[in-house]
Design a protein around this motif. Structure first.
Motif, PDB file in Angstrom:
ATOM      1  N   ALA A 146      -6.958  25.466  29.471  1.00  0.00           N
ATOM      2  CA  ALA A 146      -6.266  26.742  29.370  1.00  0.00           C
ATOM      3  C   ALA A 146      -6.287  27.319  27.958  1.00  0.00           C
ATOM      4  N   LEU A 147      -6.878  26.635  27.023  1.00  0.00           N
ATOM      5  CA  LEU A 147      -6.885  27.095  25.643  1.00  0.00           C
ATOM      6  C   LEU A 147      -7.882  28.236  25.446  1.00  0.00           C
ATOM      7  N   ASP A 148      -7.639  29.027  24.438  1.00  0.00           N
ATOM      8  CA  ASP A 148      -8.552  30.102  24.053  1.00  0.00           C
ATOM      9  C   ASP A 148      -9.756  29.469  23.360  1.00  0.00           C
ATOM     10  N   LEU A 149     -10.913  29.484  24.038  1.00  0.00           N
ATOM     11  CA  LEU A 149     -12.090  28.811  23.502  1.00  0.00           C
ATOM     12  C   LEU A 149     -12.561  29.420  22.180  1.00  0.00           C
ATOM     13  N   SER A 150     -12.262  30.690  21.964  1.00  0.00           N
ATOM     14  CA  SER A 150     -12.677  31.314  20.713  1.00  0.00           C
ATOM     15  C   SER A 150     -11.912  30.766  19.514  1.00  0.00           C
ATOM     16  N   ALA A 151     -10.805  30.096  19.803  1.00  0.00           N
ATOM     17  CA  ALA A 151      -9.988  29.533  18.721  1.00  0.00           C
ATOM     18  C   ALA A 151     -10.339  28.073  18.431  1.00  0.00           C
ATOM     19  N   ILE A 152     -11.258  27.509  19.232  1.00  0.00           N
ATOM     20  CA  ILE A 152     -11.630  26.104  19.048  1.00  0.00           C
ATOM     21  C   ILE A 152     -12.801  26.004  18.074  1.00  0.00           C
ATOM     22  N   GLN A 153     -12.642  25.216  17.050  1.00  0.00           N
ATOM     23  CA  GLN A 153     -13.686  25.031  16.049  1.00  0.00           C
ATOM     24  C   GLN A 153     -13.891  23.552  15.766  1.00  0.00           C
ATOM     25  N   GLU A 154     -15.120  23.240  15.363  1.00  0.00           N
ATOM     26  CA  GLU A 154     -15.421  21.872  14.920  1.00  0.00           C
ATOM     27  C   GLU A 154     -15.259  21.791  13.412  1.00  0.00           C
ATOM     28  N   LYS A 155     -14.774  20.652  12.956  1.00  0.00           N
ATOM     29  CA  LYS A 155     -14.595  20.432  11.531  1.00  0.00           C
ATOM     30  C   LYS A 155     -14.944  18.983  11.219  1.00  0.00           C
ATOM     31  N   THR A 156     -15.901  18.783  10.315  1.00  0.00           N
ATOM     32  CA  THR A 156     -16.276  17.430   9.911  1.00  0.00           C
ATOM     33  C   THR A 156     -15.486  17.042   8.668  1.00  0.00           C
ATOM     34  N   VAL A 157     -14.828  15.890   8.729  1.00  0.00           N
ATOM     35  CA  VAL A 157     -13.995  15.428   7.621  1.00  0.00           C
ATOM     36  C   VAL A 157     -14.472  14.054   7.169  1.00  0.00           C
ATOM     37  N   GLN A 158     -14.120  13.704   5.951  1.00  0.00           N
ATOM     38  CA  GLN A 158     -14.456  12.407   5.390  1.00  0.00           C
ATOM     39  C   GLN A 158     -13.244  11.485   5.455  1.00  0.00           C
ATOM     40  N   LEU A 159     -13.505  10.240   5.776  1.00  0.00           N
ATOM     41  CA  LEU A 159     -12.454   9.231   5.848  1.00  0.00           C
ATOM     42  C   LEU A 159     -12.754   8.161   4.811  1.00  0.00           C
ATOM     43  N   GLY A 160     -12.019   8.190   3.722  1.00  0.00           N
ATOM     44  CA  GLY A 160     -12.175   7.214   2.652  1.00  0.00           C
ATOM     45  C   GLY A 160     -10.850   6.551   2.350  1.00  0.00           C
ATOM     46  N   HIS A 161     -10.699   6.054   1.122  1.00  0.00           N
ATOM     47  CA  HIS A 161      -9.489   5.309   0.752  1.00  0.00           C
ATOM     48  C   HIS A 161      -8.227   6.161   0.898  1.00  0.00           C
ATOM     49  N   ALA A 162      -8.231   7.373   0.320  1.00  0.00           N
ATOM     50  CA  ALA A 162      -7.030   8.209   0.353  1.00  0.00           C
ATOM     51  C   ALA A 162      -6.654   8.569   1.784  1.00  0.00           C
ATOM     52  N   GLU A 163      -7.652   8.952   2.580  1.00  0.00           N
ATOM     53  CA  GLU A 163      -7.381   9.312   3.983  1.00  0.00           C
ATOM     54  C   GLU A 163      -6.933   8.108   4.788  1.00  0.00           C
ATOM     55  N   LEU A 218       0.809  -1.209   0.000  1.00  0.00           N
ATOM     56  CA  LEU A 218       0.000   0.000   0.000  1.00  0.00           C
ATOM     57  C   LEU A 218       0.851   1.272   0.000  1.00  0.00           C
ATOM     58  N   LEU A 219       1.994   1.233   0.681  1.00  0.00           N
ATOM     59  CA  LEU A 219       2.773   2.444   0.908  1.00  0.00           C
ATOM     60  C   LEU A 219       4.119   2.442   0.191  1.00  0.00           C
ATOM     61  N   ARG A 220       4.336   1.545  -0.738  1.00  0.00           N
ATOM     62  CA  ARG A 220       5.662   1.360  -1.319  1.00  0.00           C
ATOM     63  C   ARG A 220       6.108   2.544  -2.177  1.00  0.00           C
ATOM     64  N   LYS A 221       5.212   3.468  -2.527  1.00  0.00           N
ATOM     65  CA  LYS A 221       5.628   4.635  -3.313  1.00  0.00           C
ATOM     66  C   LYS A 221       6.587   5.522  -2.534  1.00  0.00           C
ATOM     67  N   ASP A 222       6.582   5.369  -1.214  1.00  0.00           N
ATOM     68  CA  ASP A 222       7.514   6.118  -0.364  1.00  0.00           C
ATOM     69  C   ASP A 222       8.674   5.187  -0.017  1.00  0.00           C
ATOM     70  N   PRO A 223       9.837   5.303  -0.690  1.00  0.00           N
ATOM     71  CA  PRO A 223      10.932   4.342  -0.496  1.00  0.00           C
ATOM     72  C   PRO A 223      11.529   4.362   0.905  1.00  0.00           C
ATOM     73  N   SER A 224      11.309   5.451   1.652  1.00  0.00           N
ATOM     74  CA  SER A 224      11.876   5.526   3.000  1.00  0.00           C
ATOM     75  C   SER A 224      10.931   4.984   4.060  1.00  0.00           C
ATOM     76  N   LEU A 238      -5.186   5.548   3.676  1.00  0.00           N
ATOM     77  CA  LEU A 238      -3.774   5.328   3.369  1.00  0.00           C
ATOM     78  C   LEU A 238      -2.888   6.311   4.122  1.00  0.00           C
ATOM     79  N   GLU A 239      -3.310   7.577   4.171  1.00  0.00           N
ATOM     80  CA  GLU A 239      -2.506   8.582   4.856  1.00  0.00           C
ATOM     81  C   GLU A 239      -2.455   8.338   6.360  1.00  0.00           C
ATOM     82  N   ILE A 240      -3.570   7.864   6.929  1.00  0.00           N
ATOM     83  CA  ILE A 240      -3.573   7.531   8.361  1.00  0.00           C
ATOM     84  C   ILE A 240      -2.621   6.368   8.623  1.00  0.00           C
TER      85      ILE A 240
END
Length: 282
Positions: free
Chosen positions: A236-253, A49-55, A255-257
């Motif tokens: 302790a984080l700045d709550l105004s900087a926290i956002q939700e983001k919905t992402v899709q997890l398919g074949h490409a994602e 699956l990952l052989r395109k990256d020789p390292s 492989l990257e995971i």
């Protein structure tokens, strides 16, 4: 490797937009099943699956390429190159559907002494289970023809008409043996439950779907009901900087995971937010 018709899932990320990092993800059972199924992925399948990256795999990539290019004259009789170069996952939940891998072969085992119970021949999915009829180990291997049914009723062709062992869960299915006997598989077998706990049940997965799960940037997983304490680490984080983001997890994602999980402690950030300038982690 085919990548069509692979499964796509969604995941909700909690993102610190100032630091451009994923704090937590809210994930369903299917996502968690995929993450845990990476533990059952054979090394040969991961390299393919990952052989395109020789390292990616160091010298293991050279081992893979050596066997791939080895002339058939040097391969031992009966050995299969695909068994090492394109192996199926040890279990089918998650990795197969996302990464486009073949489902693992399913086998069952019968009593070689043709013991019969009131519901037919005894059958199990673990070699060496004791036959309820004669007490001897069930070692006769049979290839499963279709996906297992919940009712656990199985059928095979009459042994005196076909000695190429086949098993199915639908009575009357034509036998697909190498001898092309064409007979209907109607001789019912009695299923013998596995006596030991299993990591995964076919078609069920690794975890229950009764709760949602949290996943950290480093892919640590916990039921959401037990993850409240984890949120306190972000107090302790700045709550105004926290956002939700919905992402899709398919074949490409997927492989990257897989790739990032072998190299990084910030997997979700790397995959879904993109690689940013190095952050101060002190």
């Amino acid at each position: 490797m085919a990548t069509t018709n692979t499964k796509t899932m969604s995941m909700k990320l909690l993102v610190d937009t100032k630091a451009q990092r994923v704090l937590l993800a809210e994930a369903s059972k299917d996502v968690v099943d995929f993450l845990f199924s990476l533990l059952a992925l054979p090394l040969g399948a991961a390299v393919k699956l990952l052989r395109k990256d020789p390292s990616m795999f160091g010298s293991v990539g050279d081992i893979y390429a050596s066997f791939e290019t080895l002339d058939a004259a040097y391969v031992a009789p009966g050995a299969s190159k695909d068994a090492l170069l394109a192996p199926s996952p040890a279990v089918g939940a998650g990795a197969s559907s996302i990464l486009g891998l073949p489902e693992p072969a399913v086998f069952f085992f019968e009593c070689q002494h043709e013991c019969r119970g009131k519901d037919g021949n005894y059958l199990t999915d673990m070699p060496g289970v004791k036959c309820p009829g004669c007490g001897k180990e069930m070692q006769a291997k049979s290839r499963f023809v279709t996906t297992p049914a919940q009712q656990r009723k199985f059928f095979k062709p009459r042994p005196w008409l076909c000695d190429d062992r086949m098993v199915t869960d639908v009575s009357g299915v034509p036998c697909p043996c190498r001898y092309a006997c064409g007979q209907k598989m109607e001789d019912q077998c009695q299923y013998v439950p596995h006596p030991q706990p299993q990591a995964v049940v076919p078609g069920v997965g690794f975890v229950q779907g009764i709760v949602r799960y949290t996943v950290t940037d480093s892919l640590a997983v916990a039921p959401m009901s037990s993850s409240v304490a984890l949120l306190s680490t972000f107090a302790a984080l700045d709550l105004s900087a926290i956002q939700e983001k919905t992402v899709q997890l398919g074949h490409a994602e997927g492989l990257e995971i897989l790739r990032a999980s072998l190299q990084s402690r910030t997997v979700l950030t790397d995959v879904f937010l993109g690689k940013e300038e190095p952050r101060d982690t002190a």
